[in-house]
Scaffold this motif. Structure first.
Motif, PDB file in Angstrom:
ATOM      1  N   ALA A  44       2.812   3.007  10.547  1.00 41.04           N
ATOM      2  CA  ALA A  44       2.878   3.526   9.172  1.00 41.04           C
ATOM      3  C   ALA A  44       2.627   2.409   8.158  1.00 41.04           C
ATOM      4  O   ALA A  44       1.973   2.623   7.137  1.00 41.04           O
ATOM      5  CB  ALA A  44       4.225   4.174   8.915  1.00 41.04           C
ATOM      6  N   LEU A  45       3.137   1.205   8.448  1.00 45.11           N
ATOM      7  CA  LEU A  45       2.920   0.086   7.524  1.00 45.11           C
ATOM      8  C   LEU A  45       1.479  -0.417   7.564  1.00 45.11           C
ATOM      9  O   LEU A  45       0.905  -0.763   6.536  1.00 45.11           O
ATOM     10  CB  LEU A  45       3.865  -1.061   7.872  1.00 45.11           C
ATOM     11  N   TRP A  46       0.880  -0.469   8.744  1.00 48.00           N
ATOM     12  CA  TRP A  46      -0.456  -1.046   8.880  1.00 48.00           C
ATOM     13  C   TRP A  46      -1.561  -0.090   8.430  1.00 48.00           C
ATOM     14  O   TRP A  46      -2.643  -0.515   8.041  1.00 48.00           O
ATOM     15  CB  TRP A  46      -0.714  -1.472  10.316  1.00 48.00           C
ATOM     16  N   THR A  47      -1.340   1.214   8.559  1.00 43.79           N
ATOM     17  CA  THR A  47      -2.399   2.179   8.212  1.00 43.79           C
ATOM     18  C   THR A  47      -2.333   2.629   6.764  1.00 43.79           C
ATOM     19  O   THR A  47      -3.215   3.337   6.316  1.00 43.79           O
ATOM     20  CB  THR A  47      -2.324   3.409   9.132  1.00 43.79           C
ATOM     21  N   SER A  48      -1.342   2.243   6.042  1.00 41.55           N
ATOM     22  CA  SER A  48      -1.272   2.692   4.649  1.00 41.55           C
ATOM     23  C   SER A  48      -2.005   1.809   3.692  1.00 41.55           C
ATOM     24  O   SER A  48      -2.505   0.794   3.927  1.00 41.55           O
ATOM     25  CB  SER A  48       0.173   2.790   4.200  1.00 41.55           C
TER      26      SER A  48
END
Length: 95
Positions: free
Chosen positions: A91-95
């Motif tokens: 969730a952190l890397w794809t946002s």
């Protein structure tokens, strides 16, 4: 630096600091049974002998299944924790 001269002037005065007569050598292959004479009273605590419990085959099977179930529950907790960490990182890397 000067080396000290080694002297062997020690004398044994016969005093007992700690009685080591009951201390045995530890086993390299695991815990060995305590060897004791039959007339010696039973000890309490760590060296005490536990009574043997006779289990039936059915009880042994249930005991093994219970241990496997406990291991499965612990492993599922680890899998859920690692899965939650992966989801948070995605969730952190794809946002």
């Amino acid at each position: 630096m000067a080396r000290r001269k080694h002297t062997d002037d020690l004398e044994d005065d016969g005093r007992v600091i700690a009685d080591m007569s009951a201390v045995e050598r530890p086993s390299l292959m695991g815990r060995q049974p305590v060897r004791r004479s039959p007339d010696e009273p039973a000890r309490e605590g760590r060296g005490a002998r536990r009574p043997k419990i006779a289990l039936t085959t059915k009880e042994r099977v249930w005991l093994a299944l219970g241990a496997m179930k406990a291991g499965f529950v612990v492993s599922m907790v680890f899998v859920a924790f690692i899965g939650a960490i992966i989801l948070v990182l995605l969730a952190l890397w794809t946002s």
